[in-house]
Structure formats: structure tokens, C-alpha cells
Design a protein around this motif. Structure first.
Motif, PDB file in Angstrom:
ATOM      1  N   VAL A 152       7.107  -6.557  10.362  1.00 16.42           N
ATOM      2  CA  VAL A 152       6.894  -6.272  11.784  1.00 16.42           C
ATOM      3  C   VAL A 152       6.228  -4.913  11.973  1.00 16.42           C
ATOM      4  O   VAL A 152       5.288  -4.766  12.770  1.00 16.42           O
ATOM      5  N   LEU A 153       6.679  -3.913  11.232  1.00 10.12           N
ATOM      6  CA  LEU A 153       6.101  -2.577  11.368  1.00 10.12           C
ATOM      7  C   LEU A 153       4.660  -2.536  10.869  1.00 10.12           C
ATOM      8  O   LEU A 153       3.819  -1.834  11.440  1.00 10.12           O
TER       9      LEU A 153
ATOM     10  N   VAL B  48       0.967  11.504  14.835  1.00 12.54           N
ATOM     11  CA  VAL B  48       2.061  12.241  15.473  1.00 12.54           C
ATOM     12  C   VAL B  48       2.666  11.420  16.606  1.00 12.54           C
ATOM     13  O   VAL B  48       3.897  11.377  16.777  1.00 12.54           O
ATOM     14  N   GLU B  49       1.820  10.760  17.395  1.00 16.61           N
ATOM     15  CA  GLU B  49       2.334   9.896  18.456  1.00 16.61           C
ATOM     16  C   GLU B  49       3.141   8.737  17.874  1.00 16.61           C
ATOM     17  O   GLU B  49       4.163   8.332  18.435  1.00 16.61           O
ATOM     18  N   GLU B  50       2.683   8.208  16.750  1.00 12.52           N
ATOM     19  CA  GLU B  50       3.431   7.133  16.097  1.00 12.52           C
ATOM     20  C   GLU B  50       4.771   7.642  15.569  1.00 12.52           C
ATOM     21  O   GLU B  50       5.771   6.915  15.580  1.00 12.52           O
TER      22      GLU B  50
ATOM     23  N   ILE C  21       6.394   2.217   4.395  1.00 12.37           N
ATOM     24  CA  ILE C  21       5.696   1.078   3.786  1.00 12.37           C
ATOM     25  C   ILE C  21       4.767   0.409   4.792  1.00 12.37           C
ATOM     26  O   ILE C  21       3.618   0.060   4.476  1.00 12.37           O
ATOM     27  N   GLY C  22       5.242   0.230   6.013  1.00  9.22           N
ATOM     28  CA  GLY C  22       4.414  -0.399   7.034  1.00  9.22           C
ATOM     29  C   GLY C  22       3.172   0.412   7.349  1.00  9.22           C
ATOM     30  O   GLY C  22       2.071  -0.137   7.489  1.00  9.22           O
ATOM     31  N   ASN C  23       3.326   1.727   7.450  1.00  8.97           N
ATOM     32  CA  ASN C  23       2.170   2.579   7.722  1.00  8.97           C
ATOM     33  C   ASN C  23       1.175   2.557   6.570  1.00  8.97           C
ATOM     34  O   ASN C  23      -0.045   2.554   6.785  1.00  8.97           O
ATOM     35  N   THR C  24       1.676   2.521   5.344  1.00 14.08           N
ATOM     36  CA  THR C  24       0.791   2.506   4.175  1.00 14.08           C
ATOM     37  C   THR C  24      -0.001   1.210   4.095  1.00 14.08           C
ATOM     38  O   THR C  24      -1.225   1.221   3.906  1.00 14.08           O
ATOM     39  N   LEU C  25       0.672   0.083   4.243  1.00 14.13           N
ATOM     40  CA  LEU C  25      -0.004  -1.211   4.120  1.00 14.13           C
ATOM     41  C   LEU C  25      -1.005  -1.440   5.253  1.00 14.13           C
ATOM     42  O   LEU C  25      -2.087  -1.995   5.030  1.00 14.13           O
ATOM     43  N   SER C  26      -0.653  -1.022   6.452  1.00 13.98           N
ATOM     44  CA  SER C  26      -1.557  -1.243   7.584  1.00 13.98           C
ATOM     45  C   SER C  26      -2.809  -0.384   7.499  1.00 13.98           C
ATOM     46  O   SER C  26      -3.861  -0.749   8.046  1.00 13.98           O
TER      47      SER C  26
ATOM     48  N   LEU D  20      -0.748  13.610   2.680  1.00  7.30           N
ATOM     49  CA  LEU D  20      -0.477  15.032   2.906  1.00  7.30           C
ATOM     50  C   LEU D  20      -0.231  15.318   4.382  1.00  7.30           C
ATOM     51  O   LEU D  20       0.703  16.054   4.746  1.00  7.30           O
ATOM     52  N   MET D  21      -1.038  14.729   5.252  1.00 11.80           N
ATOM     53  CA  MET D  21      -0.868  14.963   6.685  1.00 11.80           C
ATOM     54  C   MET D  21       0.404  14.299   7.213  1.00 11.80           C
ATOM     55  O   MET D  21       0.988  14.767   8.195  1.00 11.80           O
ATOM     56  N   MET D  22       0.845  13.222   6.584  1.00 15.51           N
ATOM     57  CA  MET D  22       2.127  12.630   6.965  1.00 15.51           C
ATOM     58  C   MET D  22       3.271  13.586   6.659  1.00 15.51           C
ATOM     59  O   MET D  22       4.213  13.730   7.455  1.00 15.51           O
ATOM     60  N   ILE D  23       3.187  14.252   5.516  1.00 22.29           N
ATOM     61  CA  ILE D  23       4.216  15.238   5.170  1.00 22.29           C
ATOM     62  C   ILE D  23       4.185  16.400   6.157  1.00 22.29           C
ATOM     63  O   ILE D  23       5.230  16.879   6.618  1.00 22.29           O
TER      64      ILE D  23
END
Length: 348
Positions: free
Chosen positions: A38-39, A107-109, A129-134, A180-183
Motif C-alpha cells: 500500500v505504501l 519532507v512533506e511525505e 521499503i515503500g519509498n525505495t521501491l516507488s 543521504l537526503m532521507m537521513i
């Protein structure tokens, strides 16, 4: 009378059972794979609709690639093109540096994730995982189209396996920058501060990667050990240069001084760029993907650690506020009623 009749009917009892079943299903948390699915689907939809996430970046990349490819069009294979082929450094630097454009959208996410996380809908791991796959299809598209323009306009190595390696290297670099920006977003949620911090980190990485200053000339404390060996630009540049120069033979500018009439790509890598040729370009690529995994895992660790720290701080602040309230309502000490003597300046 009507309501009493309805409450005593079988239809009312069936409706109550269905409502109870629905409430029970809603209270039950979905499985791990369902959460990831779903994510991933929701994140993919958001990325495709948000122009600033990838589409704007794709347009900027194509523009930069056209300008860069036109500047170095048809460079040839003579000795003077050794320095010109350093355009790969600009590709690896500019295209990865511009990956910061998607930071505000992420950031909004993250804000949506924090609200849903507090409600207990899903955890940090399904979100990562959802953010990576998408993001994979968009990153592949962003890596393929601009890199094709940058690769074929200058006339780099005329083999498609070299072109595919070129694309995969830059794909891994963009994944690294996004990781890196996610961190950074998990530690610095403010958009402006996050962009500044991300730019600063990438700037340091580019400076110590061994291009602006040869690896043998870098100051050993701190800059070469450990910065030079842990920045991903080092492995990206070495992989790109090995992919381009190995198997290439150019006329030697020092042939008139008794040197060989030609110079090989391996000699160029060793003598001109001081690159490590003891291992192949595939090792550099493997290191990049290993760093992608490490950065993503580090993001999960930082997120979970941040949650625990926030929970401890909330408990501490709540306990402190409770103690202050108790002291205000029931003070433990009362002021003394003994009169004060002004002449002797002491309590009687």
C-alpha cells in the motif's frame, strides 16, 4: 414505538453484528507485506503527480545534458582528449547534486508518515521499503535519458555494455544522494536547513573525492583518512573512468622523447589520475550499491532512534511539568512568621 420494534427485530441484530465485525477488522493492523504494498503504491502515485519530485528534475537534467554534450561533442581519441574526458566528473557531480531538488517533497511525505506512525498504522521499515521501491522507476528514467544524451553526443566508448555501466553507476549515485537526503530529513525536518546541510555534505564529498586534488596529494589526516575512502564519489569516478579508459589506446604526447608511440588507458589511469587499478570497475559498482543499502539501513536506525529519543523527552517534560504543578498547588515549605528586627538585621 417504531424504534423499539426495530431494535427487537432480526435486521437490527444482523446490522449490529456486521458493524462489530467491521470495527474488529479496522482495529486489526494489516500485515507487513500489505503495508509495504500500500505504501509503495501510494508513494508512487504521489511521485508521479508531484512535478517537483522527479519531473522537474528530469527536465533540468536533460537541459544540462544537452549543454554538456554539445560542449564536448565528438572529442575523438587523441592525446588531448584525456583531460576532456573528465566531463564524466561533471556528469557524476551535477546530476547527483541536483537530486536535492526532491528534498521538499520528501519532507512533506515525512510529515504524513509521522502522523500516521503516531496512530500506529505502520512502522518505519514498511515506509522505507515503500519509498525505495516507488522511487526506482523514476530514478531509472532520470538516469537513462540524460545519460544517453551525455554519453553519445561526445562520442564516448562506442560499446553498449559501457553505456549501460555508465547509466547504472549514475543510477546508484542518485540513489545514494536520495538516501543521504532521507537521513538529513529525519534529523533536520526543516526544508531550508535540510537543503543547506545536504549541500554542505555533498560539497565536502566532491572536494575530497580525488579529482580536484589527486589522491596522493590529499592531506592524510581527516581528508584522505577517512573522508576520501568513505565518500561515494571516489568509487563513482573510478568506475566511470575505468569504464571509459580501460581498453582505450591514445597517441602518446611524449613519443618524440623516446617514449612509446601510444599510451594505454590503464597507464592513463595510473599516471594521470592516480586511480586504483588493482580491482575492476565492477568492484566500484558493488561498493556503490553496498553503500546504498548501508544508507537506507542507517535511515531506519536514525528514524527509530529519533522516535525513542522523542518519547524519552516527552516523558521527561511531562514528569517535570507534573512536579511543578504539585509544587505550585501544595508547597512543601511555608514562610516563617518570626518578625524581622531591622536594627539587629536578623530574625528574632
Amino acid at each position: 414505538l417504531f424504534f423499539n420494534t426495530y431494535e427487537s427485530s432480526d435486521i437490527y441484530q444482523m446490522a449490529q453484528k456486521e458493524v462489530a465485525q467491521i470495527c474488529q477488522k479496522n482495529n486489526r493492523q494489516s500485515g507487513f507485506f500489505t503495508q509495504c504494498h500500500v505504501l509503495t503504491r501510494r508513494s508512487f502515485t504521489n511521485m508521479s503527480r508531484d512535478l517537483g519530485y522527479y519531473w522537474l528534475r528530469l527536465g533540468i537534467y536533460i537541459s544540462l545534458s544537452i549543454v554538456l554534450g554539445s560542449m564536448f561533442s565528438h572529442i575523438g581519441v587523441d592525446n588531448g582528449t584525456i583531460q576532456v574526458r573528465s566531463l564524466m566528473m561533471f556528469v557524476a557531480s551535477f546530476l547527483t547534486f541536483m537530486a536535492i531538488v526532491g528534498f521538499p517533497s520528501f519532507v512533506e511525505e515525512m510529515k504524513v508518515f509521522e502522523r500516521e506512525r503516531l496512530n500506529g498504522h505502520y512502522g518505519v521499515t514498511p515506509f522505507g521499503i515503500g519509498n525505495t521501491l516507488s522511487a526506482l522507476p523514476f530514478l531509472a528514467l532520470v538516469a537513462l535519458i540524460p545519460d544517453a544524451i551525455t554519453y553519445f553526443l561526445p562520442g564516448l566508448h562506442h560499446r553498449y555494455q559501457h553505456f549501460l555501466f555508465f547509466v547504472i553507476i549514475l543510477f546508484a549515485c542518485m540513489m545514494l544522494v536520495e538516501s543521504l537526503m532521507m537521513i538529513v530529513a529525519s534529523v533536520v525536518p526543516n526544508i531550508l536547513m535540510g537543503i543547506i546541510v545536504g549541500d554542505g555534505i555533498q560539497g565536502i564529498m566532491i572536494l575530497v573525492c580525488g579529482f580536484f586534488r589527486l589522491p596522493t596529494d590529499l592531506p592524510k589526516p581527516l581528508l584522505k583518512y577517512p573522508f576520501y575512502h568513505i565518500v561515494f564519489h571516489k568509487y563513482a569516478y573510478q568506475g566511470l573512468f575505468k569504464n571509459e579508459f580501460l581498453g582505450l589506446t591514445s597517441p602518446n604526447a611524449e613519443a618524440g622523447n623516446g617514449g612509446s608511440p601510444t599510451i594505454t588507458g590503464e597507464e592513463i589511469l595510473k599516471q594521470t589520475w592516480h586511480f586504483e587499478t588493482a580491482y575492476s570497475k565492477w568492484v566500484d559498482l558493488a561498493i556503490l550499491f553496498a553503500m546504498v543499502v548501508f544508507y537506507r539501513v542507517l535511515f531506519l536506525i536514525v528514524m527509530k532512534t529519533t522516535e525513542k529519543v522523542k518519547l524519552v523527552m516527552v516523558k521527561f517534560m511531562s514528569a517535570t511539568r507534573k512536579e511543578r504543578t504539585q509544587v505550585t498547588v501544595n508547597p512543601s515549605a511555608t514562610p516563617s512568621a518570626t518578625p524581622y528586627c531591622a536594627d539587629k538585621r536578623q530574625w528574632q
